[in-house]
Every structure is written in C-alpha cells, then in structure tokens.
Design a protein around this motif. Sequence first.
Motif, short mmCIF file in Angstrom:
data_model
loop_
_atom_site.label_atom_id
_atom_site.label_comp_id
_atom_site.label_asym_id
_atom_site.label_seq_id
_atom_site.Cartn_x
_atom_site.Cartn_y
_atom_site.Cartn_z
N ALA A 272 0.86 -1.18 0.00
CA ALA A 272 0.00 0.00 0.00
C ALA A 272 0.89 1.23 0.00
N TYR A 273 0.38 2.33 -0.53
CA TYR A 273 1.19 3.54 -0.60
C TYR A 273 0.33 4.78 -0.39
N ASP A 274 1.01 5.90 -0.25
CA ASP A 274 0.38 7.20 0.06
C ASP A 274 -0.33 7.17 1.40
N ILE A 275 0.21 6.39 2.34
CA ILE A 275 -0.38 6.35 3.68
C ILE A 275 0.12 7.56 4.48
N ASP A 276 -0.47 7.78 5.65
CA ASP A 276 -0.12 8.91 6.51
C ASP A 276 1.16 8.60 7.28
N CYS A 277 2.29 8.87 6.66
CA CYS A 277 3.58 8.59 7.28
C CYS A 277 4.65 9.44 6.61
N GLY A 278 5.38 10.24 7.40
CA GLY A 278 6.54 10.91 6.86
C GLY A 278 6.46 12.41 6.74
N HIS A 279 7.15 12.93 5.71
CA HIS A 279 7.39 14.36 5.59
C HIS A 279 6.29 15.14 4.88
N MET A 280 5.16 14.49 4.61
CA MET A 280 3.98 15.18 4.10
C MET A 280 2.86 14.96 5.11
N PRO A 281 2.85 15.75 6.19
CA PRO A 281 1.92 15.53 7.30
C PRO A 281 0.46 15.63 6.87
N PRO A 282 -0.43 15.12 7.77
CA PRO A 282 -0.15 14.54 9.10
C PRO A 282 0.21 13.08 8.99
N GLN A 283 0.54 12.49 10.11
CA GLN A 283 0.91 11.08 10.08
C GLN A 283 0.39 10.32 11.29
N LEU A 284 0.19 9.05 11.05
CA LEU A 284 -0.20 8.15 12.13
C LEU A 284 0.97 7.95 13.08
N THR A 285 0.68 7.40 14.24
CA THR A 285 1.73 7.02 15.17
C THR A 285 1.88 5.51 15.11
N PHE A 286 2.95 5.05 14.45
CA PHE A 286 3.24 3.63 14.33
C PHE A 286 4.17 3.21 15.46
N VAL A 287 3.83 2.13 16.14
CA VAL A 287 4.65 1.66 17.26
C VAL A 287 5.51 0.48 16.80
#
Length: 338
Positions: A301-316
């Motif tokens: 999957a791609y274009d998920i909420d993660c990284g330098h184009m906010p916002p992002q999820l909190t992945f543990v």
Amino acid sequence: MIIYPSLHKPVKVGVTAPSAGLHFDEHSLLERAIYRLKSNGYLVEVGNTCWTQYKAKSAPAKIRASELNAMLADETIQLIFPPWGGELLIEILEYVDFEKLKPKWMIGYSDTSVLLLALTLKTGIATAHGTNLVDLRGEFSDPTTAVWEKVLHTKAGEEIVQYPSEKYQAEWQHQYETDCVFHLTEQTKWKTISNTPMYIRGRLLGGCVDVIRHLVGTPYGDVRQFQKQYIQSEPIIWYFENCQMNVTDLQRSLVQMKLAGWFDHCSGILFGRSAANEPVGDYHILDVYMELAEELNLPIAYDIDCGHMPPQLTFVNGAYAEVRVSNNNGSMVLQKFI
C-alpha cells in the motif's frame, strides 16, 4: 516479548537533540512547543543540545549520546521527545548505552527513526514513529497528529485503532502557519498496488528509508535476531517513507534491505506519501512498488499517513498490527500492545 513503556501522570518529558538542534532564530519554535506541553500538564526537562546547531548536528556525537544516555537512565523521565530529526543521528549509536536504559517511550520521525528502529531491534522496547515535538507548537493539533497521546497512553494488553487523515499537506510553507501548524489541503487516499482491498497482520517496523538503510549490516539493524528473540518469528509489516531520494536511490536501498534479509517473513509493506520519488528517465515510483510487490510476492500500500507530508499516524515499532486498506476510505490500522 515486546516491552511497552507506560505513562503515569504527571508525565515528565525529556527533550534532547540526538540529531539536529535549533539555531538561535529557531528557538521560538521549540519554546512554543514546550509551552503547549506544559499547558497540557506535562513536566518538561530540556537538554542543552536542543539550543545549538553547528556542522549539521546539535553537538559532537559523544555529547549528544551523553545527554541522551542520562535521560534514558533517569527513572523520572517517562518520554523522550526530540525537537525534530536532522542528518547525522547515526553517529551516536556506538555511544548509546542500550544495556542500562530504562524502558520509556521515545517518539519522532525523520532522522530520529534511526534511533527508534535501532532501540527496538536491540532491546525489544517499543518505540513510536510519529510527530516531531516542534510540530505540536500550534494552538491545536489536527485529529491525526493528536492521536500520539492516545497511542502512548495505551497500556500493555490494550489496543488502539487509527484511520486515514481527511486531508494532508502538499508542501511546507514555513513563512506562515495555521492554528494547527500544517496546511492540510489535499484529499488523503491510501492506495494498493493491486487496486483491491488489502488486509495484513504482523509486527510493525520502519522509518525513513534515507537513514534507516544505513543500519543494514550493523549491530543496530539485525532484523533476524529481533524476530527470533523478541517476536517469536512472527511476520513483519514494514512501513517506510522517503524524504529526499529519487526512485533509483530508493530502489537500491530496498534491494539492499532485501539482500540483508529484512523482508524475510514479511506480510506486507506500507509506503508513506513523499515529495521526493523523482523519476529517472521512464522509471517511476509506481514501477518500484510494482516490481517489489511482484518480486517479494507481497501486498503493498502507498500514500499512507507517514513521513514528511503531514499529518501522520503514530506507528509503534514492535506492536502487533492489523492493517486494512481499501479504495472506499475503509482503511484502518489496529495496533495491539501484546
């Protein structure tokens, strides 16, 4: 077994800069973020490294590591929250005392993900890939960013669900801010390579590919040992984001990870949005994703909420996760602290 740190009010936060600090004209960014933390009931201890930046780092490696080690060993500090990422965090790893640290949360992204991933792989202590501290300086946080608190207050044995953001930020506009810092203007849509719904389960690991790739082949990037020692050989769900690499550089990095065995016993890969991923000739980012999916026989999957184009999820890192991605906004990430 994964160790999940716990938070007990009042929470004391240690702010240190294991990568980049702030130039004098940037100090107000951190000061405002610290003010927001204190306004929300947090106790805050700020290290000296936060206020300096010279030669692409906050301080020499041993000084950065010494301040970090002191906070890691301090039983009164429950959460370590760097101001932001940077470039050269990897320099401090050989000086970090992984054997004496007390289990506590650490959160951040970008260059901070080097430390997060190394810490989880070496110790089995969960770490959180999420917002940077300076991005919390606004009057409020958008709903996606704000979940970091709920995630870190989740106790061992409990679970938390996160969903895609409604909109994301296409470009940074540092000259002015909104009340939540970001400019969320573009519609979020998680996608799958197959254009069909995806459901995967496994243990989360990941970070910024630009920097975590340099852990390959070092004592801080032994994924196989981590799987054997801490997660009983359960499959891994990798989440990645690309900060600055073009597509061939990203592809070289992914091949290196594959050759090092990072994708052995993997159930799927998630890629965050990226303003990089520049094509090389007729070779595009979707070519990279499709080739990887075919070669590894894995859902992507791609274009998920993660990284330098906010916002992002909190992945543990280390948490058990169930990830659903569909094309009708039914996507979600369930994390269980087991």
